[in-house]
Design a protein around this motif. Structure first.
Motif, PDB file in Angstrom:
ATOM      1  N   PRO A  87       0.806  -1.233   0.000  1.00 14.89           N
ATOM      2  CA  PRO A  87       0.000   0.000   0.000  1.00 14.89           C
ATOM      3  C   PRO A  87       0.832   1.273   0.000  1.00 14.89           C
ATOM      4  CG  PRO A  87       0.064  -0.951   2.201  1.00 14.89           C
ATOM      5  CD  PRO A  87       0.745  -1.948   1.284  1.00 14.89           C
ATOM      6  N   GLY A  88       2.153   1.156   0.241  1.00 19.11           N
ATOM      7  CA  GLY A  88       2.948   2.373   0.262  1.00 19.11           C
ATOM      8  C   GLY A  88       4.283   2.244   0.967  1.00 19.11           C
ATOM      9  N   PHE A  89       4.730   1.037   1.194  1.00 15.45           N
ATOM     10  CA  PHE A  89       6.064   0.852   1.759  1.00 15.45           C
ATOM     11  C   PHE A  89       7.101   1.141   0.676  1.00 15.45           C
ATOM     12  CE2 PHE A  89       3.428  -1.924   4.425  1.00 15.45           C
ATOM     13  CZ  PHE A  89       3.740  -1.400   5.677  1.00 15.45           C
ATOM     14  N   LEU A  90       8.233   1.670   1.093  1.00 10.78           N
ATOM     15  CA  LEU A  90       9.263   2.018   0.124  1.00 10.78           C
ATOM     16  C   LEU A  90      10.545   1.290   0.489  1.00 10.78           C
ATOM     17  CD1 LEU A  90       9.972   3.693  -2.346  1.00 10.78           C
ATOM     18  CD2 LEU A  90      10.536   5.612  -0.827  1.00 10.78           C
ATOM     19  N   ASN A  91      10.951   0.352  -0.372  1.00 15.39           N
ATOM     20  CA  ASN A  91      12.164  -0.426  -0.171  1.00 15.39           C
ATOM     21  C   ASN A  91      13.305   0.173  -0.981  1.00 15.39           C
ATOM     22  OD1 ASN A  91      10.837  -2.324   1.502  1.00 15.39           O
ATOM     23  ND2 ASN A  91      10.069  -3.413  -0.308  1.00 15.39           N
ATOM     24  N   LEU A  92      14.479   0.215  -0.361  1.00 16.81           N
ATOM     25  CA  LEU A  92      15.636   0.829  -0.988  1.00 16.81           C
ATOM     26  C   LEU A  92      16.754  -0.196  -1.147  1.00 16.81           C
ATOM     27  CD1 LEU A  92      15.752   4.100   1.186  1.00 16.81           C
ATOM     28  CD2 LEU A  92      14.492   3.722  -0.955  1.00 16.81           C
ATOM     29  N   ARG A  93      17.376  -0.170  -2.315  1.00 17.90           N
ATOM     30  CA  ARG A  93      18.575  -0.985  -2.536  1.00 17.90           C
ATOM     31  C   ARG A  93      19.755  -0.047  -2.724  1.00 17.90           C
ATOM     32  NH1 ARG A  93      17.293  -6.250  -3.047  1.00 17.90           N
ATOM     33  NH2 ARG A  93      15.113  -6.723  -3.591  1.00 17.90           N
ATOM     34  N   LEU A  94      20.827  -0.327  -2.009  1.00 17.44           N
ATOM     35  CA  LEU A  94      21.977   0.549  -2.012  1.00 17.44           C
ATOM     36  C   LEU A  94      22.888   0.282  -3.198  1.00 17.44           C
ATOM     37  CD1 LEU A  94      22.884   0.338   1.788  1.00 17.44           C
ATOM     38  CD2 LEU A  94      21.741   2.244   0.626  1.00 17.44           C
ATOM     39  N   ALA A  95      23.520   1.329  -3.666  1.00 16.56           N
ATOM     40  CA  ALA A  95      24.545   1.183  -4.700  1.00 16.56           C
ATOM     41  C   ALA A  95      25.785   0.560  -4.081  1.00 16.56           C
ATOM     42  CB  ALA A  95      24.880   2.551  -5.290  1.00 16.56           C
ATOM     43  N   PRO A  96      26.548  -0.220  -4.853  1.00 16.01           N
ATOM     44  CA  PRO A  96      27.755  -0.847  -4.283  1.00 16.01           C
ATOM     45  C   PRO A  96      28.694   0.147  -3.624  1.00 16.01           C
ATOM     46  CG  PRO A  96      27.244  -1.767  -6.446  1.00 16.01           C
ATOM     47  CD  PRO A  96      26.309  -0.625  -6.241  1.00 16.01           C
ATOM     48  N   ALA A  97      28.781   1.346  -4.161  1.00 13.86           N
ATOM     49  CA  ALA A  97      29.694   2.340  -3.584  1.00 13.86           C
ATOM     50  C   ALA A  97      29.309   2.701  -2.153  1.00 13.86           C
ATOM     51  CB  ALA A  97      29.719   3.599  -4.457  1.00 13.86           C
ATOM     52  N   ALA A  98      28.016   2.647  -1.829  1.00 11.46           N
ATOM     53  CA  ALA A  98      27.570   2.980  -0.468  1.00 11.46           C
ATOM     54  C   ALA A  98      28.100   1.967   0.535  1.00 11.46           C
ATOM     55  CB  ALA A  98      26.046   3.037  -0.422  1.00 11.46           C
ATOM     56  N   LEU A  99      28.103   0.677   0.154  1.00 12.57           N
ATOM     57  CA  LEU A  99      28.653  -0.354   1.036  1.00 12.57           C
ATOM     58  C   LEU A  99      30.175  -0.230   1.117  1.00 12.57           C
ATOM     59  CD1 LEU A  99      26.461  -3.427   0.004  1.00 12.57           C
ATOM     60  CD2 LEU A  99      26.219  -1.948   2.007  1.00 12.57           C
ATOM     61  N   ASP A 100      30.808   0.146   0.017  1.00 10.28           N
ATOM     62  CA  ASP A 100      32.250   0.384   0.043  1.00 10.28           C
ATOM     63  C   ASP A 100      32.579   1.474   1.063  1.00 10.28           C
ATOM     64  OD1 ASP A 100      32.476  -1.477  -1.949  1.00 10.28           O
ATOM     65  OD2 ASP A 100      33.009  -0.062  -3.536  1.00 10.28           O
TER      66      ASP A 100
END
Length: 579
Positions: A87-100
């Motif tokens: 209904p409106g949840f927002l899932n985010l996937r991080l760019a590899p650079a963010a984990l670096d």
């Protein structure tokens, strides 16, 4: 670096842009907007509830807000994908650079990675243990000591100015019993048969106290009436017990900043001053109480007492502070002691009590609320019982203590580090089983071993890499390229990213057991990556190419940095090799 806090800031800024563009009404309260790990890791690296909590005040459908917010966040280089679900949840996937960046930040900060300024230097007093000075510390005190010390370390790590304090209960009748018990050991030191009658402390730990009394006073008090020796023997025995308690605490690595004495409150006007402060607020009065629940009218003698109007601050009934004979109740000096803590300028008070003090919580909170005009919060943590086992069988009592298993018994058998970690593998208000055989076994079921083994594995890799001429200093690892591409590597990096957030949550809730739980999960991810390397050589930390090895080792070293920091909060020394 707190990646979750940073992404939350990005979410709030994106919402502000939507407001400025007229896509959302102005002035929305974003205090309840969160960014946290999703319940199912398959859904992404992070999730935000922003659309769900803002839908009603914004007068918009949650999914509409989520879609607009996703479009804004997609412009952030740290976010590879913003995906609306349900209904409106927002899932985010991080760019590899963010984990670096997370790994580099951990390597740059070392054991300070995750250290927070959340506490903003506020002064917090953590009072814990506070055992009666009548004998050695028992296993229940052990759990309270570990919990209180770990909580103090956690709050320090989160930016608070922490004082560890022990309240010596040396003003009650129990210290008179101690003096009489010591007197019998004093008689024994002179070759007489001690009369350890019912009600006295029977433990052998008082034998050296009796000998010390003989060495100090000879036979001077053998034939003297109690009034002649009781005050002297009480002070002598109390100091001997406190010396023993300090030594016991030192075995666990616990050192207090302040020792406060209950006895010092009597005859100094400090109790009277605290009660006068309450009287000035209209909270002390002369009155009678209703009979306790379960008492028949004929069993209850109505009498006028001096009472604290604790019901004005959330208690169930008002509480006596002075008995009808004019003597103080146990509650009166406790009020004075907490008044002293309030006047010392603490911004937050935490008391760690045994489970048998549950009935004391509301009255003590009411007293502190009244004394501080609700300016100083008091959090009381109750410590549930510990059951000791050896190979599944109940552990026998200590002869030295007379009636219980001592802290020293536990530490000498299991070790300080193991004892501390195991005592934090359950929430403080949940009972805990401590099996001496299980806590030293080498298996995944033993969280102490599992976490220590993870750290030792990384240390082993570092030693082998150094022997091969690979630069493994944290600065060199952080400066080189990283290779966080496989799902198992990303899972470990994501878990490392959770550490700063976890520290703040644990500090906010005063729950150091969360650190132990997290370390077990982090160790599991590290072991999982290690084991995957057995089947997939490309995942092994040591490769033929030194540059590739460095890139792989950087991730493992970052995990070890966090394990070391977490164990430091728990008061456990990280293992560099397993024996």
């Amino acid at each position: 670096m707190n990646l979750f806090a940073d992404i939350r800031t990005a979410v709030v800024e994106a919402l502000a842009r939507l407001e400025a563009a007229g896509d959302l009404p102005a002035g929305l309260d974003t205090a309840n907007v969160t960014v946290e790990p999703p319940r199912d890791p398959a859904h992404g690296d992070m999730a935000t509830n922003a659309a769900m909590v803002l839908a009603k005040p914004a007068g918009r459908k949650p999914r509409e807000i989520a879609e607009r917010l996703a479009a804004e966040l997609a412009q952030d280089p740290r976010i590879a994908l913003a995906e609306v679900a349900g209904p409106g949840f927002l899932n985010l996937r991080l760019a590899p650079a963010a984990l670096d960046d997370v790994v580099r930040a951990a390597l740059a900060a070392g054991r300070d990675f995750g250290r927070s300024d959340m506490g903003a230097g506020r002064k917090v007093n953590v009072e814990f243990v506070s055992a009666n000075p009548t004998g050695p510390m028992h296993v229940g005190h052990t759990r309270g000591a570990v919990f209180g010390d770990a909580l103090a370390s956690l709050l320090d790590f989160a930016g608070f100015d922490v004082t560890r304090e022990y309240y010596i209960n040396d003003g009650g009748a129990q210290v008179d019993v101690l003096a009489r018990s010591a007197y019998e050991r004093y008689r024994e030191a002179h070759g007489l048969e001690p009369e350890i009658r019912e009600g006295l402390y029977p433990g052998d730990y008082l034998i050296p106290v009796g000998q010390a009394l003989k060495d100090r006073f000879g036979d001077r008090y053998l034939e003297q009436p109690e009034a002649e020796w009781l005050p002297l023997f009480r002070d002598f025995a109390t100091e001997a017990m406190m010396t023993m308690i300090r030594e016991d605490l030192a075995l666990l690595g616990v050192r207090m900043d302040v020792y406060s004495s209950e006895k010092a409150l009597y005859g100094t006007g400090r109790i009277e001053a605290a009660l006068e402060a309450l009287r000035a607020k209209g909270l002390i009065y002369e009155g009678t109480l209703e009979p306790p629940k379960g008492k028949l009218p004929e069993d209850w003698e109505e009498r006028e007492q001096t009472l604290f109007r604790s019901t004005a601050h959330g208690d169930d009934v008002d509480r006596p502070v002075m008995k009808s004979d004019g003597s103080w109740t146990y509650f009166a000096p406790d009020i004075a002691y907490h008044y002293d803590k309030v006047t010392r300028g603490f911004d937050l008070l935490i008391d760690v009590f045994g489970a048998d003090h549950g009935g004391y919580v509301k009255r003590m909170k009411a007293a502190v609320a009244a004394l501080s005009d609700n300016a100083v919060p008091l959090d009381i943590k109750l410590i549930q019982l510990v059951k000791l086992y050896q190979n599944g069988e109940p552990f026998k009592m200590s002869k030295r203590a007379g009636t219980f298993v001592t802290l020293r018994d536990v530490v000498e058998q299991a070790g300080a580090g193991v004892t501390r970690f195991v005592m934090l593998t359950r929430k403080n208000d949940a009972p805990l089983d401590f099996d001496f055989a299980r806590v030293i076994e080498q298996s995944k079921d033993n969280p102490v071993f599992y976490v220590q083994y993870a750290h030792a594995r990384v240390c082993s890799v570092l030693r082998k890499a150094a022997e091969a001429g690979i630069a493994v200093e944290d600065g060199a690892l952080a400066a080189g390229p990283l290779a966080i591409t496989h799902e198992a590597e990303q899972a470990l990096a994501r878990k490392i990213a959770e550490w700063p957030r976890l520290v703040e949550i644990a500090a906010r809730t005063n729950e150091p057991h969360r650190i132990a739980f997290y370390l077990y999960e982090l160790a599991s991810d590290l072991h999982g990556l290690w084991n995957r390397g057995n089947d997939e050589p490309s995942l092994r930390f040591l490769q033929d190419d030194p540059a590739v090895s460095q890139a792989k080792i950087a991730l493992a070293r970052a995990a070890a940095v966090v394990i070391s920091a977490g164990l430091g909060i728990l008061g456990v020394t990280p293992a560099e090799e397993m024996r």
